[in-house]
Enzyme design. Structure first.
Site, short mmCIF file in Angstrom:
data_model
loop_
_atom_site.label_atom_id
_atom_site.label_comp_id
_atom_site.label_asym_id
_atom_site.label_seq_id
_atom_site.Cartn_x
_atom_site.Cartn_y
_atom_site.Cartn_z
CB ALA A 66 -0.86 -0.02 1.25
N GLY A 112 0.45 -4.96 0.86
CA GLY A 112 -0.76 -4.99 0.03
C GLY A 112 -0.54 -5.68 -1.32
CD GLU A 115 -2.46 -7.37 3.08
OE1 GLU A 115 -2.06 -6.23 2.76
OE2 GLU A 115 -3.08 -7.59 4.13
CD GLU A 135 1.57 -5.50 5.75
OE1 GLU A 135 2.34 -6.46 6.00
OE2 GLU A 135 0.86 -5.45 4.72
N1 COA Z 1 4.61 3.11 -0.58
C1 COA Z 1 5.01 4.26 -1.11
N2 COA Z 1 6.14 4.41 -1.85
C2 COA Z 1 6.86 3.30 -2.04
C3 COA Z 1 6.50 2.04 -1.51
C4 COA Z 1 5.31 1.98 -0.74
N3 COA Z 1 4.88 0.83 -0.22
N4 COA Z 1 7.44 1.13 -1.85
C5 COA Z 1 8.36 1.80 -2.59
N5 COA Z 1 8.00 3.10 -2.71
C6 COA Z 1 8.71 4.16 -3.41
C7 COA Z 1 9.94 4.66 -2.64
O1 COA Z 1 9.53 5.59 -1.67
C8 COA Z 1 10.76 5.26 -3.75
O2 COA Z 1 10.20 6.51 -4.09
P1 COA Z 1 11.18 7.81 -4.34
O3 COA Z 1 12.06 7.38 -5.49
O4 COA Z 1 10.21 8.89 -4.69
O5 COA Z 1 11.92 7.98 -3.08
C9 COA Z 1 10.49 4.32 -4.92
O6 COA Z 1 9.27 3.65 -4.63
C10 COA Z 1 11.58 3.26 -5.11
O7 COA Z 1 11.74 2.56 -3.89
P2 COA Z 1 13.16 2.38 -3.12
O8 COA Z 1 12.86 2.14 -1.69
O9 COA Z 1 14.06 3.52 -3.45
O10 COA Z 1 13.69 1.06 -3.84
P3 COA Z 1 14.72 0.01 -3.23
O11 COA Z 1 15.12 -0.86 -4.35
O12 COA Z 1 15.79 0.69 -2.45
O13 COA Z 1 13.85 -0.87 -2.17
C11 COA Z 1 11.90 -2.06 -1.41
C12 COA Z 1 12.79 -1.66 -2.61
C13 COA Z 1 10.66 -2.77 -1.96
C14 COA Z 1 12.67 -3.00 -0.48
C15 COA Z 1 11.49 -0.78 -0.63
O14 COA Z 1 10.96 0.15 -1.56
C16 COA Z 1 10.47 -1.00 0.44
O15 COA Z 1 10.82 -1.52 1.51
N6 COA Z 1 9.20 -0.57 0.22
C17 COA Z 1 8.18 -0.60 1.21
C18 COA Z 1 7.65 -2.02 1.41
C19 COA Z 1 6.58 -2.05 2.47
O16 COA Z 1 6.82 -1.82 3.65
N7 COA Z 1 5.35 -2.36 2.04
C20 COA Z 1 4.23 -2.50 2.93
C21 COA Z 1 3.44 -1.27 3.01
S1 COA Z 1 2.09 -1.44 4.14
#
Ligand code: COA
Length: 257
Positions: A66, A112, A115, A135
């Site tokens: 999400a 999400g 999910e 989460e």
């Molecule tokens: N919500 C909002 N933005 C998200 C996102 C999310 N769940 N997941 C990734 N993004 C965005 C990042 O903020 C980043 O945006 P920016 O370039 O404007 O800063 C962009 O997507 C790229 O992500 P980044 O984190 O730079 O890539 P990465 O390769 O370093 O890491 C992940 C990849 C998937 C490990 C990492 O993005 C992550 O942990 N995301 C969140 C996962 C999460 O907790 N999901 C559950 C949500 S309830």
């Protein structure tokens, strides 16, 4: 229909929905959830579309969860509403759709995103995909059905481990634990998912819809899945597909559903 965050196409009676926010790793914001609801609803109502594949655009992510930026300042009431709305509009909606849905997991499927994949009827993953419910690392629990569907698919112990550690598992582990049905090379993911959809297409869509209803009934509180099966089994006898399927068998030819 013009969409901002998804791309929808139909080919040979198979609808394909691509979530298209690659710069945000296809994170599910509210607009995307609304568009997905509309796309699933339209494809389901289109009698020509007999299966749906959902995937993420780009090479990195199916859906990275999400969109965290949308709910970072929410309190308990808005949090509850977010979960309720999301479940009704998308996650429960997909699970109970009469048209079979295959998730083609092309990369990160987190929160999400996992999910959403779990709400689909079948999951195929690229061997480069990573899956998890992170989460609790944000001070939350899964709110789009993850606490319910993950134990259904992998068992309670494995689900607790994935939820409590907030860790990601590789696709080989996801296959072993039953979280996904198949693994493919990244380049073969969509073709494999199409082939799977084509096998489904050969069968009665009316019977498949009834089967989805019967299987899902067994996982609903207060619903007797066996009773639902009896009811739906009976209703199949009133369909054109039943007439065609049995006639074709007796005439020693392939049915034309
Ligand atoms: N919500 C909002 N933005 C998200 C996102 C999310 N769940 N997941 C990734 N993004 C965005 C990042 O903020 C980043 O945006 P920016 O370039 O404007 O800063 C962009 O997507 C790229 O992500 P980044 O984190 O730079 O890539 P990465 O390769 O370093 O890491 C992940 C990849 C998937 C490990 C990492 O993005 C992550 O942990 N995301 C969140 C996962 C999460 O907790 N999901 C559950 C949500 S309830």
């Amino acid at each position: 229909m013009a969409y901002q965050n998804i791309i929808v196409e139909t080919e040979n009676r198979i609808g394909i929905i691509e979530i298209n926010r690659p710069k945000k790793l296809n994170a599910l914001n509210q607009d995307t959830i609304t568009e997905l609801h509309q796309a699933f609803d339209l494809l389901d109502k289109d009698s020509e579309t007999r299966a749906i594949i959902i995937t993420g655009s780009g090479e990195k992510a199916f859906v990275a969860g999400a969109d965290i930026s949308e709910f970072a300042d929410f309190g308990p009431d808005k949090g509850r509403e977010l979960s309720l709305q999301g479940q009704q509009k998308l996650f429960d909606f997909v699970e109970n759709l009469g048209t079979p849905v295959i998730a083609a997991i092309n990369g990160f499927a987190l929160g999400g995103g996992l999910e959403l994949a779990m709400a689909c009827h079948i999951r195929v993953a690229s061997n480069s995909a990573r899956m998890g419910l992170p989460e609790v690392s944000l001070g939350l629990i899964p709110g789009y059905g993850g606490t319910q569907r993950l134990p259904q698919l992998v068992g309670k112990g494995k689900a607790f481990e994935m939820i409590m550690t907030a860790g990601m598992i590789r696709s080989e582990d996801a296959l072993k634990s039953g979280l996904v049905n198949h693994l493919t090379e990244p380049d073969d993911l969509i073709e494999f998912s199409y082939q799977l959809a084509e096998k489904i297409l050969a069968n009665s869509s009316q019977a498949i819809k009834a089967a989805i209803g019967a299987v899902n009934a067994g996982f609903k509180d207060g619903t007797d899945g066996f009773k639902k099966e009896i009811e739906l089994f009976g209703s199949c006898f009133g369909t054109e597909d039943f007439e065609e399927g049995t006639t074709a068998f007796l005439e020693k030819r392939k049915p034309n559903f």
